[in-house]
Design a protein around this motif. Structure first.
Motif, PDB file in Angstrom:
ATOM      1  N   GLY A 233       0.790  -1.225   0.000  1.00  0.00           N
ATOM      2  CA  GLY A 233       0.000   0.000   0.000  1.00  0.00           C
ATOM      3  C   GLY A 233       0.818   1.270   0.000  1.00  0.00           C
ATOM      4  N   TYR A 234       2.087   1.209   0.437  1.00  0.00           N
ATOM      5  CA  TYR A 234       2.907   2.410   0.528  1.00  0.00           C
ATOM      6  C   TYR A 234       3.625   2.742  -0.777  1.00  0.00           C
ATOM      7  CZ  TYR A 234       2.363   2.603   5.613  1.00  0.00           C
ATOM      8  OH  TYR A 234       1.855   2.724   6.878  1.00  0.00           O
ATOM      9  N   GLY A 235       3.598   1.824  -1.721  1.00  0.00           N
ATOM     10  CA  GLY A 235       4.306   2.065  -2.974  1.00  0.00           C
ATOM     11  C   GLY A 235       5.788   2.225  -2.733  1.00  0.00           C
ATOM     12  N   ASN A 236       6.435   3.056  -3.558  1.00  0.00           N
ATOM     13  CA  ASN A 236       7.851   3.355  -3.335  1.00  0.00           C
ATOM     14  C   ASN A 236       7.972   4.193  -2.058  1.00  0.00           C
ATOM     15  OD1 ASN A 236       8.446   2.098  -5.798  1.00  0.00           O
ATOM     16  ND2 ASN A 236       8.311   4.032  -6.938  1.00  0.00           N
ATOM     17  N   HIS A 237       8.742   3.712  -1.135  1.00  0.00           N
ATOM     18  CA  HIS A 237       8.855   4.434   0.143  1.00  0.00           C
ATOM     19  C   HIS A 237      10.272   4.344   0.686  1.00  0.00           C
ATOM     20  CE1 HIS A 237       8.053   0.251   1.337  1.00  0.00           C
ATOM     21  NE2 HIS A 237       8.730   0.527   2.429  1.00  0.00           N
ATOM     22  N   THR A 276       2.609   6.300  -6.277  1.00  0.00           N
ATOM     23  CA  THR A 276       2.734   4.850  -6.371  1.00  0.00           C
ATOM     24  C   THR A 276       2.024   4.193  -5.183  1.00  0.00           C
ATOM     25  OG1 THR A 276       4.846   4.935  -5.189  1.00  0.00           O
ATOM     26  CG2 THR A 276       4.941   4.984  -7.581  1.00  0.00           C
ATOM     27  N   GLY A 277       1.699   2.908  -5.359  1.00  0.00           N
ATOM     28  CA  GLY A 277       1.028   2.177  -4.287  1.00  0.00           C
ATOM     29  C   GLY A 277      -0.442   2.545  -4.194  1.00  0.00           C
ATOM     30  N   ARG A 278      -0.979   2.463  -3.023  1.00  0.00           N
ATOM     31  CA  ARG A 278      -2.413   2.723  -2.797  1.00  0.00           C
ATOM     32  C   ARG A 278      -2.588   4.227  -2.599  1.00  0.00           C
ATOM     33  NH1 ARG A 278      -6.380   2.640   1.233  1.00  0.00           N
ATOM     34  NH2 ARG A 278      -8.176   1.270   0.807  1.00  0.00           N
ATOM     35  N   SER A 279      -2.638   4.939  -3.704  1.00  0.00           N
ATOM     36  CA  SER A 279      -2.691   6.401  -3.669  1.00  0.00           C
ATOM     37  C   SER A 279      -3.711   6.911  -4.661  1.00  0.00           C
ATOM     38  CB  SER A 279      -1.300   6.975  -3.997  1.00  0.00           C
ATOM     39  OG  SER A 279      -1.353   8.366  -4.160  1.00  0.00           O
ATOM     40  N   GLU A 280      -4.462   7.933  -4.274  1.00  0.00           N
ATOM     41  CA  GLU A 280      -5.490   8.487  -5.150  1.00  0.00           C
ATOM     42  C   GLU A 280      -4.955   9.611  -6.030  1.00  0.00           C
ATOM     43  OE1 GLU A 280      -8.840  10.848  -3.533  1.00  0.00           O
ATOM     44  OE2 GLU A 280     -10.096   9.246  -4.336  1.00  0.00           O
ATOM     45  N   ALA A 312      -1.843  27.422  11.408  1.00  0.00           N
ATOM     46  CA  ALA A 312      -2.622  27.198  10.185  1.00  0.00           C
ATOM     47  C   ALA A 312      -2.603  25.725   9.778  1.00  0.00           C
ATOM     48  CB  ALA A 312      -2.071  28.072   9.047  1.00  0.00           C
ATOM     49  N   ILE A 313      -1.417  25.120   9.780  1.00  0.00           N
ATOM     50  CA  ILE A 313      -1.313  23.715   9.360  1.00  0.00           C
ATOM     51  C   ILE A 313      -1.953  22.793  10.395  1.00  0.00           C
ATOM     52  CG2 ILE A 313       0.933  23.128  10.378  1.00  0.00           C
ATOM     53  CD1 ILE A 313       1.614  21.691   7.804  1.00  0.00           C
ATOM     54  N   SER A 314      -1.918  23.204  11.661  1.00  0.00           N
ATOM     55  CA  SER A 314      -2.554  22.409  12.718  1.00  0.00           C
ATOM     56  C   SER A 314      -4.063  22.401  12.541  1.00  0.00           C
ATOM     57  CB  SER A 314      -2.186  22.976  14.091  1.00  0.00           C
ATOM     58  OG  SER A 314      -2.826  22.245  15.105  1.00  0.00           O
ATOM     59  N   ASN A 315      -4.631  23.548  12.187  1.00  0.00           N
ATOM     60  CA  ASN A 315      -6.080  23.612  11.954  1.00  0.00           C
ATOM     61  C   ASN A 315      -6.486  22.739  10.769  1.00  0.00           C
ATOM     62  OD1 ASN A 315      -6.515  25.374  14.080  1.00  0.00           O
ATOM     63  ND2 ASN A 315      -6.225  27.207  12.812  1.00  0.00           N
ATOM     64  N   LEU A 316      -5.673  22.744   9.717  1.00  0.00           N
ATOM     65  CA  LEU A 316      -5.969  21.905   8.556  1.00  0.00           C
ATOM     66  C   LEU A 316      -5.847  20.423   8.898  1.00  0.00           C
ATOM     67  CD1 LEU A 316      -4.091  23.920   5.757  1.00  0.00           C
ATOM     68  CD2 LEU A 316      -6.572  23.651   5.969  1.00  0.00           C
ATOM     69  N   ALA A 317      -4.840  20.103   9.708  1.00  0.00           N
ATOM     70  CA  ALA A 317      -4.581  18.706  10.021  1.00  0.00           C
ATOM     71  C   ALA A 317      -5.642  18.083  10.898  1.00  0.00           C
ATOM     72  CB  ALA A 317      -3.218  18.563  10.694  1.00  0.00           C
ATOM     73  N   THR A 318      -6.343  18.899  11.680  1.00  0.00           N
ATOM     74  CA  THR A 318      -7.354  18.363  12.576  1.00  0.00           C
ATOM     75  C   THR A 318      -8.715  18.179  11.907  1.00  0.00           C
ATOM     76  OG1 THR A 318      -7.800  20.615  13.364  1.00  0.00           O
ATOM     77  CG2 THR A 318      -6.256  19.279  14.653  1.00  0.00           C
ATOM     78  N   GLN A 319      -8.846  18.659  10.696  1.00  0.00           N
ATOM     79  CA  GLN A 319     -10.120  18.483   9.984  1.00  0.00           C
ATOM     80  C   GLN A 319     -10.293  17.032   9.574  1.00  0.00           C
ATOM     81  OE1 GLN A 319     -10.299  21.208   6.700  1.00  0.00           O
ATOM     82  NE2 GLN A 319     -10.037  23.027   7.975  1.00  0.00           N
ATOM     83  N   GLU A 320     -11.435  16.447   9.919  1.00  0.00           N
ATOM     84  CA  GLU A 320     -11.678  15.044   9.612  1.00  0.00           C
ATOM     85  C   GLU A 320     -12.232  14.918   8.203  1.00  0.00           C
ATOM     86  OE1 GLU A 320     -13.988  11.190  11.507  1.00  0.00           O
ATOM     87  OE2 GLU A 320     -13.429  12.868  12.789  1.00  0.00           O
ATOM     88  N   ASN A 321     -11.308  14.928   7.236  1.00  0.00           N
ATOM     89  CA  ASN A 321     -11.690  14.843   5.821  1.00  0.00           C
ATOM     90  C   ASN A 321     -11.304  13.473   5.267  1.00  0.00           C
ATOM     91  OD1 ASN A 321      -8.940  15.075   5.829  1.00  0.00           O
ATOM     92  ND2 ASN A 321      -8.870  17.081   4.833  1.00  0.00           N
ATOM     93  N   GLN A 322     -11.090  13.402   3.955  1.00  0.00           N
ATOM     94  CA  GLN A 322     -10.708  12.154   3.327  1.00  0.00           C
ATOM     95  C   GLN A 322      -9.218  12.128   3.071  1.00  0.00           C
ATOM     96  OE1 GLN A 322     -13.087  10.274   0.016  1.00  0.00           O
ATOM     97  NE2 GLN A 322     -11.293  10.842  -1.173  1.00  0.00           N
ATOM     98  N   SER A 323      -8.582  11.028   3.405  1.00  0.00           N
ATOM     99  CA  SER A 323      -7.144  10.898   3.151  1.00  0.00           C
ATOM    100  C   SER A 323      -6.932  10.549   1.694  1.00  0.00           C
ATOM    101  CB  SER A 323      -6.532   9.820   4.050  1.00  0.00           C
ATOM    102  OG  SER A 323      -7.073   8.561   3.728  1.00  0.00           O
ATOM    103  N   LEU A 324      -5.649  10.602   1.251  1.00  0.00           N
ATOM    104  CA  LEU A 324      -5.322  10.288  -0.140  1.00  0.00           C
ATOM    105  C   LEU A 324      -4.754   8.870  -0.301  1.00  0.00           C
ATOM    106  CD1 LEU A 324      -3.765  13.674  -1.326  1.00  0.00           C
ATOM    107  CD2 LEU A 324      -6.029  12.746  -1.843  1.00  0.00           C
ATOM    108  N   ASP A 325      -4.707   8.106   0.819  1.00  0.00           N
ATOM    109  CA  ASP A 325      -4.203   6.740   0.716  1.00  0.00           C
ATOM    110  C   ASP A 325      -4.897   5.823   1.715  1.00  0.00           C
ATOM    111  OD1 ASP A 325      -3.001   7.557   3.128  1.00  0.00           O
ATOM    112  OD2 ASP A 325      -1.146   8.101   2.096  1.00  0.00           O
TER     113      ASP A 325
END
Length: 325
Positions: A233-237, A276-280, A312-325
């Motif tokens: 799922g992580y693809g190239n990592h 790569t991997g399980r990524s949208e 600013a980035i903390s506020n964005l990170a706490t939003q319960e949205n959809q991940s990309l993987d």
């Protein structure tokens, strides 16, 4: 002078003097002497067993006993004082020194653990004050063990202090993608909606959306453990070990700019954003692992962003949205 006794002789009609027998005289004298000796012996026993009559030896033993009681009280106070001082040192060790040097505190169970196995105090049993002696010895042994543990801990702190510069360089402290290269911070650490199944699950990293080929930077000094696609799922990592219990993971890369075993420094380009991997969509999935546990990466950006950017980035990170993987 003893009394003279008489008896009446009815035949002669006259009083006659009673002559005492010599044997009875000796018997009375013996009884008197025996009773006197017994009485004297009983008086001596009573005097010996009363506090009002002490021999020089008794007085010496009493003085020694009082001195021992005083010394025991002083010893108890010294042990209590040592215990208080040791507790204060342990408190500073766990909550100041070890936090400052970012190392695991010593648990109270480890510090206070007893002595297993055979009875260490069997030789002290069977005396009048065995309980007192055994309890005091146990306190001394416990303090000794805690002092040994604390001494070793301070030795470790000294080593950490000498390695402080290396520690600060090793801790992941910057964003893996520069702000000017970001389209957005797509998803943070916590429960998120899976892009493929739409099921709510825990997301153990942070997703940085950026064009394919955007440089990815090592967030701290370390050694590259992996640069492959072995994790499903992580693809190239890439995995980088920073020492001190820290490992960082960079996933879904388009290509690598490092190899396993290579030493890297904070800010070195180690790969490039991909999908790569399980990524949208093209993005970097970034994780921080501390002592085998995945932790929130947002706590490790103090070396590259301002306070306003962090909020600013903390506020964005706490939003319960959809991940990309």
């Amino acid at each position: 002078m003893s009394k003279v006794k008489y008896y009446y002789d009815s035949e002669n009609l006259a009083y006659k003097r009673i002559k005492p027998q010599r044997r009875k005289k000796f018997g009375y004298a013996f009884l008197f002497l025996l009773s006197s000796a017994l009485f004297g012996f009983l008086c001596l026993i009573l005097l010996i067993n009363t506090p009002y009559f002490e021999t020089p030896k008794d007085k010496l033993l009493t003085g020694e006993l009082e001195a021992m009681k005083l010394n025991y009280k002083l010893l108890t106070k010294q042990l209590e004082l040592m215990d208080e001082v040791l507790k204060a040192i342990e408190e500073r060790d766990n909550n100041i020194y070890r936090i400052y040097f970012n190392t695991t505190p010593i648990s109270n169970e480890e510090r206070k653990s007893g002595f297993g196995g055979v009875n260490r105090y069997k030789s002290l049993e069977g005396y009048n004050n065995s309980d007192l002696v055994i309890n005091t010895t146990k306190k001394v042994d416990q303090l000794t063990k805690e002092l040994v543990i604390q001494s070793k801990s301070l030795d470790e702190i000294v080593v950490l202090a000498k390695q402080k510069e290396k520690l600060l360089a090793a801790i992941p402290a910057i964003q893996p993608v520069k702000n000017e290269d970001l389209k957005r911070m797509a998803s943070g650490y916590g429960y998120r909606s899976d892009p493929f199944t739409k099921i709510r699950k825990f997301h153990y990293g942070m997703d940085f959306t950026a064009p394919s080929g955007t440089p990815i930077y090592a967030t701290g000094d370390g050694v590259v453990l992996k640069a492959d696609n072995s994790l499903s799922g992580y693809g190239n990592h890439i995995e980088v070990s920073h020492g001190y219990g820290y490992v960082t993971l960079y996933a879904h890369l388009s290509k690598y700019n490092c190899r396993p075993g290579q030493k890297v420094r904070r800010g070195d380009i180690i790969g490039y954003v991909g999908s790569t991997g399980r990524s949208e969509a093209p993005h970097l999935h970034y994780e921080v692992i501390k002592n085998g546990e995945k932790v929130n990466p947002i706590n490790f950006y103090y070396g590259s962003i301002s306070a306003e950017e962090y909020i600013a980035i903390s506020n964005l990170a706490t939003q319960e949205n959809q991940s990309l993987d």
